[in-house]
Scaffold this active site. Structure first.
Site, PDB file in Angstrom:
ATOM      1  N   ASP A   7       0.869  -1.167   0.000  1.00 44.06           N
ATOM      2  CA  ASP A   7       0.000   0.000   0.000  1.00 44.06           C
ATOM      3  C   ASP A   7       0.914   1.228   0.000  1.00 44.06           C
ATOM      4  OD1 ASP A   7      -2.438   1.598   0.457  1.00 44.06           O
ATOM      5  OD2 ASP A   7      -1.651   1.826   2.489  1.00 44.06           O
ATOM      6  N   ASP A   9      -0.175   5.249   0.899  1.00 44.09           N
ATOM      7  CA  ASP A   9      -0.440   6.238   1.950  1.00 44.09           C
ATOM      8  C   ASP A   9      -0.610   5.558   3.300  1.00 44.09           C
ATOM      9  OD1 ASP A   9      -1.038   8.919   0.374  1.00 44.09           O
ATOM     10  OD2 ASP A   9      -2.025   7.304  -0.714  1.00 44.09           O
ATOM     11  N   ASP A 164      -1.279  -0.797   6.089  1.00 47.71           N
ATOM     12  CA  ASP A 164      -1.369  -0.183   7.412  1.00 47.71           C
ATOM     13  C   ASP A 164      -2.772  -0.123   7.989  1.00 47.71           C
ATOM     14  OD1 ASP A 164      -2.398   3.083   7.210  1.00 47.71           O
ATOM     15  OD2 ASP A 164      -1.995   1.974   5.383  1.00 47.71           O
TER      16      ASP A 164
END
Length: 220
Positions: A7, A9, A164
């Site tokens: 991922d 951001d 995240d």
């Protein structure tokens, strides 16, 4: 060697300050109260359109304004790179994984144009053999289709996804791949409540976690 997809951001980069700034620029044009940084953090994860919808709802702006506000947000997105930076150790971890022979990809809900802009600005594009943005396919994460597409572009080998957030954890489960959770990003749910193979708070731990997963797959 493994196929490892990241991922963007909240995982490799902390882009929240830039996202927060462009959101408040859009709201200022509407003479609406600005978002706090924590409000903006809570809206990140499912792409620009969802961010704008959440922002709009939080400030009581009409549904009919969605398309116009989204256009204003996205129009600023490509240049929103000045406050964004990689998380400490992220670049070194990418370098280590590449040097070991792993193939790396990127799967983000961020639209492709600002994705390319920030990767170029931070000199991160060189690490990835395949990159997919939130507008690259009809589906976005947590639909597993974008993640499957990036893995397919990387060839064969064990699959590991690094993210995240709740969206990333769900995507990994739906895709049936091992998930490594970076705990310092934009997650709102306690770590113990998210499915993951392992969690890490410092990127210098990531190469070792990858090696451990691969050892487990060989001995299983």
């Amino acid at each position: 060697m493994a196929r490892i997809v990241f991922d963007l951001d909240g995982t490799l980069i902390d882009s929240l300050p830039d996202i927060h700034a462009i959101a408040n620029a859009v709201l200022a044009e509407e003479r609406a109260e600005p978002l706090s940084l924590e409000e903006a953090r809570g809206f990140v994860g499912k792409g620009a359109a969802v961010f704008v919808a959440r922002m709009r709802a939080a400030r009581g702006l009409a549904d009919a304004d969605q398309e116009r506000l989204h256009a204003g947000f996205v129009g600023r997105y490509d240049k929103a790179v000045g406050r964004t930076h990689p998380y400490p150790g992220a670049v070194a971890a990418l370098e280590s994984l590449r040097a070991t022979g792993h193939r790396l990809g990127l799967c983000t809900n961020k639209p492709m144009s600002p994705t390319r802009a920030v990767l170029d600005h931070l000199d991160l594009a060189r690490f990835f053999d395949s990159v997919l943005g939130g507008d690259s396919l009809a589906a976005k994460k947590p639909d597993p289709a974008p993640l499957h597409a990036v893995f397919a572009a990387l060839g064969n080998g064990p699959m590991i996804y690094v993210g995240d957030s709740e969206v990333d954890a769900e995507t990994a489960v739906r895709a049936g791949v091992a998930f490594l959770l970076f705990t310092q990003g934009y997650r709102k749910t306690p770590v113990a409540e998210l499915p993951h193979a392992a969690a890490f708070e410092q990127f210098d731990a990531l190469p070792g976690l990858v090696a451990g997963l691969l050892d487990q797959s060989v001995t299983a």
